[in-house]
Scaffold this motif. Structure first.
Motif, short mmCIF file in Angstrom:
data_model
loop_
_atom_site.label_atom_id
_atom_site.label_comp_id
_atom_site.label_asym_id
_atom_site.label_seq_id
_atom_site.Cartn_x
_atom_site.Cartn_y
_atom_site.Cartn_z
N ALA A 85 0.84 -1.20 0.00
CA ALA A 85 0.00 0.00 0.00
C ALA A 85 0.87 1.26 0.00
O ALA A 85 0.58 2.23 -0.71
CB ALA A 85 -0.93 -0.01 1.21
N ALA A 86 1.96 1.23 0.75
CA ALA A 86 2.86 2.39 0.80
C ALA A 86 3.44 2.69 -0.58
O ALA A 86 3.62 3.85 -0.96
CB ALA A 86 3.98 2.15 1.81
N ASN B 104 1.34 7.68 -5.97
CA ASN B 104 0.15 8.51 -6.22
C ASN B 104 -0.38 9.05 -4.90
O ASN B 104 -1.24 8.43 -4.26
CB ASN B 104 -0.92 7.66 -6.93
CG ASN B 104 -2.21 8.43 -7.12
OD1 ASN B 104 -2.25 9.65 -6.92
ND2 ASN B 104 -3.26 7.72 -7.51
N PRO B 105 0.09 10.23 -4.51
CA PRO B 105 -0.29 10.80 -3.21
C PRO B 105 -1.80 11.06 -3.08
O PRO B 105 -2.30 11.19 -1.96
CB PRO B 105 0.49 12.11 -3.15
CG PRO B 105 1.61 11.95 -4.13
CD PRO B 105 1.10 11.03 -5.20
N ASP B 106 -2.52 11.13 -4.20
CA ASP B 106 -3.96 11.40 -4.14
C ASP B 106 -4.80 10.13 -4.03
O ASP B 106 -6.03 10.19 -4.06
CB ASP B 106 -4.41 12.17 -5.40
CG ASP B 106 -3.69 13.50 -5.53
OD1 ASP B 106 -3.39 14.09 -4.46
OD2 ASP B 106 -3.42 13.92 -6.67
N VAL C 186 -5.33 -2.88 -2.02
CA VAL C 186 -3.96 -3.34 -2.29
C VAL C 186 -3.42 -4.08 -1.06
O VAL C 186 -2.81 -5.15 -1.18
CB VAL C 186 -3.06 -2.13 -2.64
CG1 VAL C 186 -1.60 -2.56 -2.72
CG2 VAL C 186 -3.50 -1.51 -3.96
N ARG C 187 -3.67 -3.50 0.11
CA ARG C 187 -3.17 -4.12 1.36
C ARG C 187 -3.72 -5.54 1.53
O ARG C 187 -3.01 -6.45 1.96
CB ARG C 187 -3.61 -3.25 2.55
CG ARG C 187 -2.67 -3.27 3.72
CD ARG C 187 -3.18 -2.34 4.81
NE ARG C 187 -4.13 -3.04 5.67
CZ ARG C 187 -3.77 -3.81 6.69
NH1 ARG C 187 -2.51 -3.94 7.01
NH2 ARG C 187 -4.66 -4.45 7.41
N GLN C 188 -4.97 -5.70 1.14
CA GLN C 188 -5.62 -7.01 1.31
C GLN C 188 -4.99 -8.10 0.44
O GLN C 188 -5.19 -9.29 0.67
CB GLN C 188 -7.12 -6.91 1.02
CG GLN C 188 -7.92 -6.24 2.13
CD GLN C 188 -7.72 -6.92 3.48
OE1 GLN C 188 -7.67 -8.15 3.58
NE2 GLN C 188 -7.58 -6.12 4.54
N ASP D 142 -8.27 5.96 0.35
CA ASP D 142 -8.09 4.89 1.34
C ASP D 142 -8.65 3.54 0.88
O ASP D 142 -8.01 2.50 1.09
CB ASP D 142 -8.70 5.28 2.68
CG ASP D 142 -7.79 6.26 3.41
OD1 ASP D 142 -6.63 6.40 3.00
OD2 ASP D 142 -8.26 6.89 4.38
N PRO D 143 -9.85 3.52 0.27
CA PRO D 143 -10.36 2.21 -0.17
C PRO D 143 -9.43 1.52 -1.18
O PRO D 143 -9.27 0.30 -1.15
CB PRO D 143 -11.71 2.55 -0.82
CG PRO D 143 -12.12 3.85 -0.20
CD PRO D 143 -10.85 4.59 0.09
N VAL D 144 -8.81 2.32 -2.03
CA VAL D 144 -7.88 1.72 -3.01
C VAL D 144 -6.68 1.14 -2.27
O VAL D 144 -6.23 0.02 -2.54
CB VAL D 144 -7.44 2.78 -4.06
CG1 VAL D 144 -6.29 2.24 -4.91
CG2 VAL D 144 -8.61 3.18 -4.94
#
Ligand SMILES: Cc1cc2nc3c(=O)[nH]c(=O)nc-3n(C[C@H](O)[C@H](O)[C@H](O)COP(=O)(O)O)c2cc1C
Length: 209
Positions: free
Chosen positions: A71-72, A78-80, A89-91, A83-85
């Motif tokens: 996620a990082a 892409n700083p913009d 990715v984290r998942q 959170d859901p996106v």
């Protein structure tokens, strides 16, 4: 086209019956199985024995750190990003009980960098194939962004290293897949034969059926 060859040879059987498996659960590979998967990865073609690959095993309790790093990487690029996106990715880190991250690690050498990355790319297939041979399920995965300082640090990557995604490994939740011959794409489209007169379309032998 379905292959009509005799696949009782173990290596060919493994190649032609392997399928990627998305639905993976515990149990994760045992330590012995993991050792075999990593050893299998080292059997890939490797020009000049440079071993230009590294593996980062992500067991169950390492997945949060890996997912955060994925996620990082997206957030850095892409700083913009919303959170859901980032959460999606984290998942990606949590869909299997074990992940094996693949890192191409080219060495200074007369062997071109691309050759070394090509060798490293083979390790993903080797791990997936060996997992299949062990009755495990596996699938090679990646993320929209595979670069960035956080990811590089978490994976312990050097300057020249490249992250090539990871292989999810676990137990297929649907049980072992029935070995079914793969559907082979039309090789007349994919292959040509270079003759003394120049390239001509590949012409498959008649199967007699
Ligand atoms: C480098 C690489 C990255 C991949 N990343 C993904 C991915 O993120 N998600 C996905 O569904 N499939 C991904 N795939 C494809 C699957 O690993 C798999 O090859 C594909 O689903 C076809 O299934 P099969 O292996 O049974 O033919 C990737 C393949 C490669 C080689």
């Amino acid at each position: 086209v379905v292959t009509t060859f005799d696949l009782s040879n173990g290596a060919l059987d493994a190649m032609f019956t392997r399928r990627s498996t998305s639905a993976l659960a515990e149990p994760a590979p045992t330590p012995e199985q993991l050792e075999l998967l990593l050893q299998a990865a080292t059997t890939v073609p490797d020009h000049s024995n440079l071993r230009p690959w590294r593996f980062v095993v992500v067991p169950s309790d390492g997945r949060a750190r890996f997912g955060d790093a994925l996620a990082a990487a997206v957030a850095q690029a892409n700083p913009d990003v919303t959170d859901p996106v980032l959460e999606k990715v984290r998942q990606k880190a949590f869909v299997a009980p074990m992940l094996i991250a693949l890192v191409a690690s080219p060495r200074p050498s007369k062997v071109a960098e691309w050759e070394q990355v090509a060798s490293a790319s083979c390790t993903g297939y080797a791990i997936a194939l060996a997992a299949h041979a062990l009755g495990l399920g596996a699938i090679w995965k990646t993320s929209p962004v595979t670069e960035g300082t956080v990811l590089a640090e978490v994976l312990g990557m050097g300057e020249a290293d490249r992250f090539l995604g990871w292989v999810n490994v676990g137990t297929p939740t649907d049980g072992p897949r029935e070995p079914a011959p793969r559907t082979i794409p039309d090789l007349r489209v994919l292959a040509t034969v270079l003759t003394s007169d120049g390239p001509v379309p590949y012409d498959p032998p008649s199967t007699g059926s």
